[in-house]
Design a protein around this motif. Structure first.
Motif, PDB file in Angstrom:
ATOM      1  N   HIS A  86      43.803  24.232  34.682  1.00  0.00           N
ATOM      2  CA  HIS A  86      42.467  24.416  34.294  1.00  0.00           C
ATOM      3  C   HIS A  86      41.598  24.745  35.454  1.00  0.00           C
ATOM      4  CE1 HIS A  86      38.369  22.632  33.368  1.00  0.00           C
ATOM      5  NE2 HIS A  86      38.670  22.811  32.098  1.00  0.00           N
ATOM      6  N   GLU A  87      40.459  25.594  34.821  1.00  0.00           N
ATOM      7  CA  GLU A  87      39.485  26.106  35.914  1.00  0.00           C
ATOM      8  C   GLU A  87      38.156  25.851  35.146  1.00  0.00           C
ATOM      9  OE1 GLU A  87      39.485  27.222  38.884  1.00  0.00           O
ATOM     10  OE2 GLU A  87      41.601  26.942  39.118  1.00  0.00           O
ATOM     11  N   ARG A  88      37.060  26.065  36.054  1.00  0.00           N
ATOM     12  CA  ARG A  88      35.714  25.589  35.458  1.00  0.00           C
ATOM     13  C   ARG A  88      35.203  26.654  34.438  1.00  0.00           C
ATOM     14  NH1 ARG A  88      32.427  24.420  39.844  1.00  0.00           N
ATOM     15  NH2 ARG A  88      33.784  25.241  41.331  1.00  0.00           N
ATOM     16  N   HIS A  89      35.710  27.778  34.516  1.00  0.00           N
ATOM     17  CA  HIS A  89      35.105  28.893  33.561  1.00  0.00           C
ATOM     18  C   HIS A  89      35.910  29.222  32.551  1.00  0.00           C
ATOM     19  CE1 HIS A  89      31.978  29.876  36.359  1.00  0.00           C
ATOM     20  NE2 HIS A  89      32.751  30.067  37.540  1.00  0.00           N
ATOM     21  N   PRO A  90      35.336  29.596  31.251  1.00  0.00           N
ATOM     22  CA  PRO A  90      36.235  29.821  30.197  1.00  0.00           C
ATOM     23  C   PRO A  90      37.371  30.987  30.487  1.00  0.00           C
ATOM     24  CG  PRO A  90      34.077  29.927  29.548  1.00  0.00           C
ATOM     25  CD  PRO A  90      34.017  29.761  31.035  1.00  0.00           C
ATOM     26  N   VAL A  91      38.313  31.032  29.845  1.00  0.00           N
ATOM     27  CA  VAL A  91      39.475  32.258  29.945  1.00  0.00           C
ATOM     28  C   VAL A  91      39.034  33.221  29.071  1.00  0.00           C
ATOM     29  CG1 VAL A  91      41.688  32.919  29.334  1.00  0.00           C
ATOM     30  CG2 VAL A  91      41.245  30.584  30.240  1.00  0.00           C
ATOM     31  N   ALA A  92      38.696  34.120  29.732  1.00  0.00           N
ATOM     32  CA  ALA A  92      38.414  35.800  29.100  1.00  0.00           C
ATOM     33  C   ALA A  92      39.785  36.511  28.445  1.00  0.00           C
ATOM     34  CB  ALA A  92      37.581  36.539  29.857  1.00  0.00           C
ATOM     35  N   ARG A  93      40.808  36.269  29.462  1.00  0.00           N
ATOM     36  CA  ARG A  93      42.068  37.161  29.070  1.00  0.00           C
ATOM     37  C   ARG A  93      43.134  36.388  29.638  1.00  0.00           C
ATOM     38  NH1 ARG A  93      45.633  39.507  26.830  1.00  0.00           N
ATOM     39  NH2 ARG A  93      46.055  42.020  26.865  1.00  0.00           N
TER      40      ARG A  93
END
Length: 174
Positions: A86-93
């Motif tokens: 998990h990371e704070r920003h949404p997954v783009a790709r």
């Protein structure tokens, strides 16, 4: 193809095995379809907290990324989650090969703070993130450098390290 309760936000047939289609939707589920079996999904995988925006599969695994910032690798043979990150920003790709898994996380709001006509460097929490995970590393060679989670056995299933959440401990092979 049927099965999603909300709009499909990711569809991948290009890098999938023959007769296989993998989709992700706003209903937070990943579905794997076998085009030879009809319109019902062969497998439904649940685990995201937000819409699934990127999917890819091969013969034995499925990788998915969501707006919740979660990257999940699923095992097609057991219909379960292998691990997630998990990371704070949404997954783009989210994309993988036999050696690498690449995930691009972009902030929802893009910020450009302008001071005196020059762009001020953004704080780290407002920048996107590109993560590359290398699965070809020989753990015996790098044992001093690897975190303890990579050498956990069945007697220590609760070990964890940073953002990596293992669902199954690794086998110790002699």
């Amino acid at each position: 193809m049927r099965g999603h309760a909300q709009p499909v936000t990711s569809l991948n047939i290009h890098s999938s095995p023959p007769n296989t289609l993998v989709t992700g939707a706003a209903d937070r589920r990943v579905r794997v379809f076998d085009t030879r079996r009809g319109s019902q999904p062969a497998m439904t995988l649940s685990g995201h907290q937000g819409a699934v925006v990127s999917t890819q599969c091969d013969d034995w695994k499925v990788a998915s990324g969501g707006k919740d910032g979660l990257v999940v690798v699923w095992d097609r043979r057991m219909s379960g989650e292998l691990w997630s990150s998990h990371e704070r920003h949404p997954v783009a790709r989210c994309w993988f090969t036999s050696r690498y898994l690449v995930a691009a996380h972009l902030p929802q709001r893009r910020r450009t703070d302008v001071v005196s006509g020059a762009a001020e460097p953004l704080h780290r929490c407002h920048r996107g993130l590109l993560r590359v995970m290398d699965f070809s590393v020989d753990p015996l060679y790098y044992t001093r450098l690897l975190p303890s989670v990579c050498s956990s056995g069945y007697d220590e299933p609760s070990r964890s390290f940073y953002h990596l959440d293992l669902k199954l401990p690794y086998d110790t092979i002699s």
